[in-house]
Design a protein around this motif. Structure first.
Motif, short mmCIF file in Angstrom:
data_model
loop_
_atom_site.label_atom_id
_atom_site.label_comp_id
_atom_site.label_asym_id
_atom_site.label_seq_id
_atom_site.Cartn_x
_atom_site.Cartn_y
_atom_site.Cartn_z
N MET A 49 -36.18 13.57 28.23
CA MET A 49 -37.28 12.99 27.46
C MET A 49 -37.11 11.46 27.33
O MET A 49 -38.10 10.73 27.38
CB MET A 49 -37.36 13.63 26.07
CG MET A 49 -37.76 15.09 26.13
SD MET A 49 -39.28 15.39 27.04
CE MET A 49 -40.46 14.66 25.98
N LEU A 50 -35.88 10.99 27.18
CA LEU A 50 -35.65 9.54 27.12
C LEU A 50 -36.01 8.88 28.44
O LEU A 50 -36.60 7.79 28.45
CB LEU A 50 -34.20 9.24 26.76
CG LEU A 50 -33.81 9.52 25.31
CD1 LEU A 50 -32.30 9.36 25.12
CD2 LEU A 50 -34.56 8.61 24.36
N LEU A 51 -35.66 9.51 29.56
CA LEU A 51 -36.01 8.95 30.87
C LEU A 51 -37.52 8.93 31.08
O LEU A 51 -38.07 7.96 31.61
CB LEU A 51 -35.32 9.75 31.97
CG LEU A 51 -33.80 9.57 32.06
CD1 LEU A 51 -33.22 10.52 33.10
CD2 LEU A 51 -33.44 8.14 32.37
N VAL A 52 -38.20 9.97 30.67
CA VAL A 52 -39.66 10.01 30.79
C VAL A 52 -40.28 8.94 29.91
O VAL A 52 -41.18 8.21 30.33
CB VAL A 52 -40.21 11.41 30.43
CG1 VAL A 52 -41.71 11.39 30.26
CG2 VAL A 52 -39.80 12.42 31.48
N TYR A 53 -39.80 8.81 28.68
CA TYR A 53 -40.31 7.80 27.76
C TYR A 53 -40.10 6.40 28.34
O TYR A 53 -41.01 5.57 28.32
CB TYR A 53 -39.61 7.93 26.41
CG TYR A 53 -40.09 6.92 25.39
CD1 TYR A 53 -41.27 7.14 24.69
CD2 TYR A 53 -39.37 5.77 25.13
CE1 TYR A 53 -41.72 6.22 23.75
CE2 TYR A 53 -39.81 4.84 24.20
CZ TYR A 53 -40.99 5.07 23.51
OH TYR A 53 -41.42 4.17 22.60
N ALA A 54 -38.91 6.15 28.87
CA ALA A 54 -38.61 4.83 29.44
C ALA A 54 -39.46 4.59 30.68
O ALA A 54 -39.93 3.46 30.90
CB ALA A 54 -37.14 4.74 29.79
N VAL A 56 -42.48 5.78 31.33
CA VAL A 56 -43.90 5.64 31.00
C VAL A 56 -44.18 4.35 30.25
O VAL A 56 -45.14 3.63 30.55
CB VAL A 56 -44.39 6.86 30.18
CG1 VAL A 56 -45.78 6.63 29.63
CG2 VAL A 56 -44.35 8.12 31.02
N PHE A 57 -43.35 4.02 29.28
CA PHE A 57 -43.67 2.91 28.39
C PHE A 57 -42.97 1.61 28.74
O PHE A 57 -43.28 0.56 28.16
CB PHE A 57 -43.35 3.29 26.95
CG PHE A 57 -44.25 4.38 26.42
CD1 PHE A 57 -45.60 4.15 26.20
CD2 PHE A 57 -43.75 5.63 26.18
CE1 PHE A 57 -46.41 5.15 25.72
CE2 PHE A 57 -44.57 6.65 25.71
CZ PHE A 57 -45.89 6.40 25.50
N SER A 58 -42.05 1.59 29.68
CA SER A 58 -41.37 0.33 29.99
C SER A 58 -42.04 -0.44 31.12
O SER A 58 -41.77 -1.61 31.31
CB SER A 58 -39.92 0.60 30.36
OG SER A 58 -39.86 1.31 31.57
N SER A 59 -42.92 0.21 31.86
CA SER A 59 -43.58 -0.49 32.95
C SER A 59 -44.69 -1.38 32.39
O SER A 59 -45.35 -1.03 31.42
CB SER A 59 -44.16 0.50 33.95
OG SER A 59 -45.09 1.34 33.32
N PRO A 60 -44.90 -2.55 33.00
CA PRO A 60 -45.96 -3.44 32.50
C PRO A 60 -47.33 -2.82 32.78
O PRO A 60 -47.49 -2.01 33.71
CB PRO A 60 -45.78 -4.72 33.31
CG PRO A 60 -45.00 -4.30 34.52
CD PRO A 60 -44.18 -3.11 34.14
N PRO A 61 -48.33 -3.19 32.02
CA PRO A 61 -49.67 -2.63 32.24
C PRO A 61 -50.21 -3.05 33.60
O PRO A 61 -49.90 -4.14 34.10
CB PRO A 61 -50.50 -3.19 31.11
CG PRO A 61 -49.70 -4.26 30.49
CD PRO A 61 -48.28 -4.09 30.89
N ALA A 62 -50.99 -2.20 34.20
CA ALA A 62 -51.55 -2.48 35.54
C ALA A 62 -52.59 -3.59 35.44
O ALA A 62 -53.39 -3.64 34.49
CB ALA A 62 -52.16 -1.21 36.09
N GLN A 63 -52.57 -4.49 36.42
CA GLN A 63 -53.55 -5.57 36.45
C GLN A 63 -54.83 -5.09 37.14
O GLN A 63 -54.74 -4.46 38.18
CB GLN A 63 -52.97 -6.75 37.23
CG GLN A 63 -51.70 -7.35 36.60
CD GLN A 63 -52.00 -7.98 35.24
OE1 GLN A 63 -53.06 -8.54 35.03
NE2 GLN A 63 -51.04 -7.87 34.35
N PRO A 64 -55.98 -5.41 36.57
CA PRO A 64 -57.25 -4.97 37.20
C PRO A 64 -57.61 -5.75 38.44
O PRO A 64 -57.20 -6.75 38.79
CB PRO A 64 -58.29 -5.17 36.12
CG PRO A 64 -57.69 -6.07 35.11
CD PRO A 64 -56.21 -6.05 35.31
#
Length: 64
Positions: A49-54, A56-64
């Protein structure tokens, strides 16, 4: 024709077919090896769960 007894008994146990009271039936060895299996399983679940959380939430938001 005689009927055959098909009851299965535990190997090494001579009292497996004995009639026991409810209190005697609940008496058993607590934990044993299962304790380590449960601890290891919970630790793996928390790590996953920690790896999944890291991830999902550690990547920067996608640029449009």
């Amino acid at each position: 024709m005689a009927q055959t007894d098909h009851r299965v008994t535990e190997p090494g146990r001579h009292d497996s077919n004995a009639v026991k009271t409810p209190v005697q039936a609940r008496q058993g060895r607590k934990f044993g090896r299962m304790r380590y299996v449960l601890i290891f399983g919970v630790a793996l679940a928390v790590l996953a769960m920690l790896l999944v959380y890291a991830g999902v939430f550690s990547s920067p938001p996608a640029q449009p």
